[in-house]
Scaffold this motif. Structure first.
Motif, mmCIF file in Angstrom:
data_model
loop_
_atom_site.group_PDB
_atom_site.id
_atom_site.type_symbol
_atom_site.label_atom_id
_atom_site.label_comp_id
_atom_site.label_asym_id
_atom_site.label_seq_id
_atom_site.Cartn_x
_atom_site.Cartn_y
_atom_site.Cartn_z
ATOM 1 N N ILE A 1 -1.747 6.461 12.918
ATOM 2 C CA ILE A 1 -0.361 6.785 13.271
ATOM 3 C C ILE A 1 0.065 6.156 14.592
ATOM 4 N N ASP A 2 -0.894 5.813 15.462
ATOM 5 C CA ASP A 2 -0.510 5.142 16.700
ATOM 6 C C ASP A 2 -1.727 4.554 17.393
ATOM 7 N N THR A 3 -1.482 3.505 18.189
ATOM 8 C CA THR A 3 -2.513 2.819 18.962
ATOM 9 C C THR A 3 -2.056 2.697 20.407
ATOM 10 N N TYR A 4 -2.969 2.972 21.355
ATOM 11 C CA TYR A 4 -2.624 2.949 22.775
ATOM 12 C C TYR A 4 -3.607 2.067 23.541
ATOM 13 N N HIS A 5 -3.056 1.217 24.425
ATOM 14 C CA HIS A 5 -3.856 0.368 25.300
ATOM 15 C C HIS A 5 -3.760 0.897 26.723
ATOM 16 N N VAL A 6 -4.892 0.886 27.430
ATOM 17 C CA VAL A 6 -4.888 1.394 28.798
ATOM 18 C C VAL A 6 -3.934 0.558 29.659
ATOM 19 N N PRO A 7 -3.114 1.189 30.506
ATOM 20 C CA PRO A 7 -2.209 0.432 31.381
ATOM 21 C C PRO A 7 -2.981 -0.523 32.284
ATOM 22 N N ALA A 8 -2.488 -1.745 32.421
ATOM 23 C CA ALA A 8 -3.157 -2.771 33.223
ATOM 24 C C ALA A 8 -2.730 -2.696 34.685
ATOM 25 N N ASN A 9 -3.608 -3.196 35.561
ATOM 26 C CA ASN A 9 -3.326 -3.360 36.992
ATOM 27 C C ASN A 9 -2.949 -2.046 37.662
ATOM 28 N N LYS A 10 -3.692 -0.971 37.337
ATOM 29 C CA LYS A 10 -3.453 0.342 37.934
ATOM 30 C C LYS A 10 -4.748 0.888 38.521
ATOM 31 N N THR A 11 -4.637 1.679 39.580
ATOM 32 C CA THR A 11 -5.785 2.416 40.084
ATOM 33 C C THR A 11 -5.830 3.773 39.397
ATOM 34 N N GLY A 12 -7.032 4.295 39.244
ATOM 35 C CA GLY A 12 -7.165 5.610 38.634
ATOM 36 C C GLY A 12 -8.399 5.712 37.768
ATOM 37 N N THR A 13 -8.920 6.929 37.646
ATOM 38 C CA THR A 13 -10.093 7.182 36.820
ATOM 39 C C THR A 13 -9.799 8.182 35.708
ATOM 40 N N LEU A 14 -8.537 8.586 35.567
ATOM 41 C CA LEU A 14 -8.158 9.496 34.493
ATOM 42 C C LEU A 14 -6.857 9.003 33.867
ATOM 43 N N TRP A 15 -6.893 8.799 32.567
ATOM 44 C CA TRP A 15 -5.739 8.275 31.814
ATOM 45 C C TRP A 15 -5.277 9.330 30.818
ATOM 46 N N HIS A 16 -4.091 9.863 31.039
ATOM 47 C CA HIS A 16 -3.477 10.787 30.064
ATOM 48 C C HIS A 16 -2.821 9.908 29.008
ATOM 49 N N VAL A 17 -3.384 9.906 27.801
ATOM 50 C CA VAL A 17 -2.993 8.936 26.783
ATOM 51 C C VAL A 17 -1.758 9.396 26.011
ATOM 52 N N PRO B 1 3.613 9.073 23.596
ATOM 53 C CA PRO B 1 2.802 8.359 24.589
ATOM 54 C C PRO B 1 3.065 8.904 25.990
ATOM 55 N N ARG B 2 1.990 9.007 26.803
ATOM 56 C CA ARG B 2 2.138 9.434 28.194
ATOM 57 C C ARG B 2 1.794 8.290 29.152
ATOM 58 N N ASN B 3 0.629 7.671 28.935
ATOM 59 C CA ASN B 3 0.205 6.521 29.755
ATOM 60 C C ASN B 3 0.303 6.803 31.248
ATOM 61 N N ILE B 4 -0.213 7.949 31.668
ATOM 62 C CA ILE B 4 -0.226 8.342 33.078
ATOM 63 C C ILE B 4 -1.631 8.118 33.635
ATOM 64 N N MET B 5 -1.718 7.296 34.668
ATOM 65 C CA MET B 5 -2.982 7.059 35.353
ATOM 66 C C MET B 5 -3.017 7.901 36.618
ATOM 67 N N SER B 6 -4.129 8.614 36.834
ATOM 68 C CA SER B 6 -4.283 9.477 37.997
ATOM 69 C C SER B 6 -5.528 9.094 38.777
ATOM 70 N N VAL B 7 -5.482 9.335 40.069
ATOM 71 C CA VAL B 7 -6.610 9.020 40.939
ATOM 72 C C VAL B 7 -7.469 10.260 41.114
ATOM 73 N N ASP B 8 -8.739 10.156 40.789
ATOM 74 C CA ASP B 8 -9.700 11.238 40.958
ATOM 75 C C ASP B 8 -10.276 11.145 42.362
ATOM 76 N N SER B 9 -9.945 12.105 43.209
ATOM 77 C CA SER B 9 -10.364 12.034 44.619
ATOM 78 C C SER B 9 -11.790 12.512 44.817
ATOM 79 N N GLY B 10 -12.333 13.248 43.867
ATOM 80 C CA GLY B 10 -13.684 13.775 44.019
ATOM 81 C C GLY B 10 -13.713 15.236 44.373
ATOM 82 N N SER B 11 -12.571 15.846 44.722
ATOM 83 C CA SER B 11 -12.520 17.263 45.037
ATOM 84 C C SER B 11 -12.540 18.074 43.754
ATOM 85 N N THR B 12 -13.439 19.073 43.698
ATOM 86 C CA THR B 12 -13.602 19.849 42.482
ATOM 87 C C THR B 12 -12.371 20.674 42.174
#
Length: 459
Positions: A384-400, A412-423
């Motif tokens: 029903i759908d295909t998603y490619h990771v957004p290019a040229n972005k920083t982040g370790t979590l992709w909301h697809v 589609p959401r295609n939101i890239m987020s930065v994981d800072s390491g804080s629990t």
């Protein structure tokens, strides 16, 4: 497109002979609305749409404007290219040029909803065409990294593996048809069958872009774009989903197969780096009172011995696939799918997820018209759908994407987020990059839950 609402209307009105209408000099307006548009017990929103190809009721109106974006890279070196992207009509005439960026990116903005052909060219490279790119209103269609093959080389090769998406095992006996470019309505250039180890290969053919169609009677049929290069492009893998029956989750350990097709199936694949990307699915529990989170450290969501969702296959050594299935869906809830870069988790400025060439495919079930040996109706997976990771972005979590089970609409959401390491610190995940940045409180809660679980449960 016309939007409308159909609802049950009821009113109570006093008849002319009623005593209420006999009181002199008093107008009681003896009429009372019981159910109207706002409080009707039966109400449904309808969308009626007409196009050149079809006219009738649809799940949601698609008329409007959207964007197409992507990035051109060298197929061999993976270096971004200064390319030209054009959109063409059904006759091949150029109808518009994309806006270009210095890092190989291109963007078509404000396109009316519909289907387009996109051709990407660069000096010294074979052109690459994407056919039937569907634009929907208020959405950005990301084509991902487009690999362009260098010119000047006459013969080359390509290879890969055909893989079972549910258990990661190789599939033998699959038929692979090779077509030059994107036109699959002509005779294939070559046809091969996957070997006992699942591998296929094409050799001594001219370099450039090709399309393969992979089929097997016991699996879904898939198509994929591959590149033929002088050095030989390898690991151009294709995952197939086994056919199954409708019903509760059922795993057969003695033969290592799953007999159920599931209501929603999500398959993640990527390139060689990073080695470990992870699938994360959040959704409503069966009664809707809370939400579950399925991932590598908590692969099942089950209640009373019944499995509702499961991470069928987890891959930690590049390429994938990782497969997550909803076997019994809460039809009034929202399901959200994420991809996390486990290899580089906690690195704020990391771009490896963005350059991983990750692809997520979402499937529902459809009838095959066949039955198994027990007389049960067989179903296959329908893309029903295909998603490619957004290019040229920083982040370790992709909301697809988000999937609305009540309407069957996938967003589609295609939101890239930065994981800072804080629990579990939700405030550290508000750096949003990408085209579709609309979110809600549920999205933020899901993201906090995911990051907390990632930090607390190591592999």
């Amino acid at each position: 497109c016309v939007d409308g609402t159909v609802f049950l209307y009821a009113e109570l009105e006093a008849m002319d002979k009623s005593i209420l209408n006999k009181i002199p000099f008093v107008d009681l307006k003896a009429k009372w609305e019981i159910w109207g548009k706002e409080n009707s017990i039966m109400k449904k929103s309808l969308h009626f749409e007409g196009t050149e190809d079809n006219i009738g009721f649809v799940k949601e109106c698609t008329f409007g404007e959207g964007d197409i974006t992507g990035t051109a890279i060298d197929a061999v070196t993976k270096v971004p290219l200064h390319a030209v992207a054009k959109k063409t009509d059904g006759n091949g005439a150029v109808t518009g040029n994309a806006t270009l960026s210095a890092n190989g990116g291109f963007n078509f903005s404000g396109l009316p909803a519909g289907k387009y052909s996109i051709t990407i060219t660069a000096s010294g490279y074979h052109p690459h065409t994407k056919e039937n790119v569907a634009v929907r209103k208020n959405q950005v269609i990301n084509l991902g990294s487009i690999r362009l093959v260098p010119e000047g080389v006459t013969l080359g090769s390509a290879s890969g593996y055909i893989i079972n998406s549910q258990n990661g095992e190789y599939i033998s006996g699959a038929e692979i048809k090779l077509y030059e470019g994107t036109n699959t309505s002509v005779e294939p250039v070559m046809t091969v069958t996957s070997e006992s180890d699942g591998q296929y290969s094409f050799s001594d053919i001219k370099t450039g872009q090709y399309t393969i169609i992979v089929s097997h009677m016991d699996y879904s049929t898939e198509s994929s774009s591959i590149n033929v290069t002088e050095a030989g492009e390898s690991n151009q893998n294709v995952t197939l989903i086994p056919n199954g029956v409708d019903g509760d989750y059922d795993f057969h350990p003695e033969i290592g197969t799953y007999s159920q097709i599931g209501d929603l199936r999500i398959v993640l694949t990527w390139g060689e780096e990073p080695s470990d990307l992870d699938s994360h699915l959040c959704g409503p529990t069966k009664n809707g009172a809370s939400r579950f989170h399925v991932y590598y450290s908590d692969r099942y969501y089950e209640e009373n011995g019944k499995t509702f969702s499961y991470l069928d296959h987890d891959d930690t050594s590049s390429y994938g696939p990782e497969t997550t299935t909803v076997y019994d869906m809460n039809t009034s809830g929202k399901y959200s799918f994420y991809v996390h870069d486990y290899t580089n988790g906690g690195e704020e400025e990391n771009t490896m997820l963005s350059s991983s060439e990750a692809i997520v495919r979402a499937y529902v079930k459809e009838d095959t018209g066949r039955e198994n040996s027990d007389g049960e109706k067989l179903y296959r997976a329908k893309l029903i759908d295909t998603y490619h990771v957004p290019a040229n972005k920083t982040g370790t979590l992709w909301h697809v994407f988000d999937y609305n089970a009540a309407t069957g609409v996938i967003t589609p959401r295609n939101i890239m987020s930065v994981d800072s390491g804080s629990t579990g610190d939700i405030g550290m995940y508000n750096t949003r990059q990408g085209a579709n940045t609309n979110s809600d409180d549920t999205d933020l809660i899901d993201k906090a839950t995911i990051m907390k679980d990632i930090k607390n449960k190591k592999k």
